[in-house]
Design a protein around this motif. Structure first.
Motif, short mmCIF file in Angstrom:
data_model
loop_
_atom_site.label_atom_id
_atom_site.label_comp_id
_atom_site.label_asym_id
_atom_site.label_seq_id
_atom_site.Cartn_x
_atom_site.Cartn_y
_atom_site.Cartn_z
N SER A 131 1.45 0.98 -9.64
CA SER A 131 0.29 1.29 -8.83
C SER A 131 0.15 0.37 -7.62
CB SER A 131 -0.98 1.19 -9.69
OG SER A 131 -1.14 -0.13 -10.15
N CYS A 155 -3.60 6.18 -0.31
CA CYS A 155 -4.31 5.41 -1.32
C CYS A 155 -5.71 5.00 -0.84
CB CYS A 155 -3.49 4.17 -1.68
SG CYS A 155 -4.32 2.98 -2.71
N THR A 199 0.83 -1.20 0.00
CA THR A 199 0.00 0.00 0.00
C THR A 199 0.86 1.25 0.00
OG1 THR A 199 -0.04 0.14 2.42
CG2 THR A 199 -1.78 -1.18 1.38
N THR A 200 0.18 2.39 -0.11
CA THR A 200 0.79 3.70 0.15
C THR A 200 -0.09 4.42 1.16
OG1 THR A 200 -0.34 4.74 -1.72
CG2 THR A 200 1.90 3.91 -2.11
N ASP A 238 5.51 3.63 0.77
CA ASP A 238 5.93 5.02 1.01
C ASP A 238 7.03 5.05 2.07
OD1 ASP A 238 4.22 6.27 -0.77
OD2 ASP A 238 2.72 6.78 0.75
N CYS A 240 -6.38 1.26 -1.48
CA CYS A 240 -5.69 0.43 -0.49
C CYS A 240 -6.55 0.29 0.76
CB CYS A 240 -4.34 1.04 -0.12
SG CYS A 240 -3.19 1.16 -1.50
N ASN A 274 3.75 -0.72 3.66
CA ASN A 274 3.55 0.60 3.08
C ASN A 274 4.82 0.98 2.34
OD1 ASN A 274 3.49 3.43 2.67
ND2 ASN A 274 2.01 3.66 4.33
#
Length: 81
Positions: A53, A13, A9-10, A36, A16, A34
């Motif tokens: 993505s 999102c 995930t980010t 990020d 997400c 994550n």
């Protein structure tokens, strides 16, 4: 269901979040990463899947991209047999 499930995930999102809620509501245990917060994992993920993505879900080595509850359950059921 004893599966090795990893959700990539980010932070911001919304899709997400939908996947996270779906898995939790279905009582499916998963590990969340994550990307990020871990740029090295992000680079490895992009190299492996050739996708920029998220969300990306790995279920015992099989990939599901985006929020696709039907496919998630299909992969989980196939891995159960």
């Amino acid at each position: 269901m004893n599966k090795n499930i990893t959700l990539y995930t980010t932070t911001m999102c919304p899709v997400c979040r939908m996947v996270r809620e779906f898995l939790s509501n279905m009582n499916i245990e998963y590990k969340e990463i994550n990307v990020d917060l871990n740029p090295i994992v992000r680079i490895k993920l992009i190299r492996k899947t050739r996708r920029l993505s998220v969300p990306q879900i790995n279920i015992d080595g099989e990939w599901v991209f985006g929020f696709d509850p039907v496919r998630i359950l299909k992969v989980l059921n196939a891995k159960a047999n």
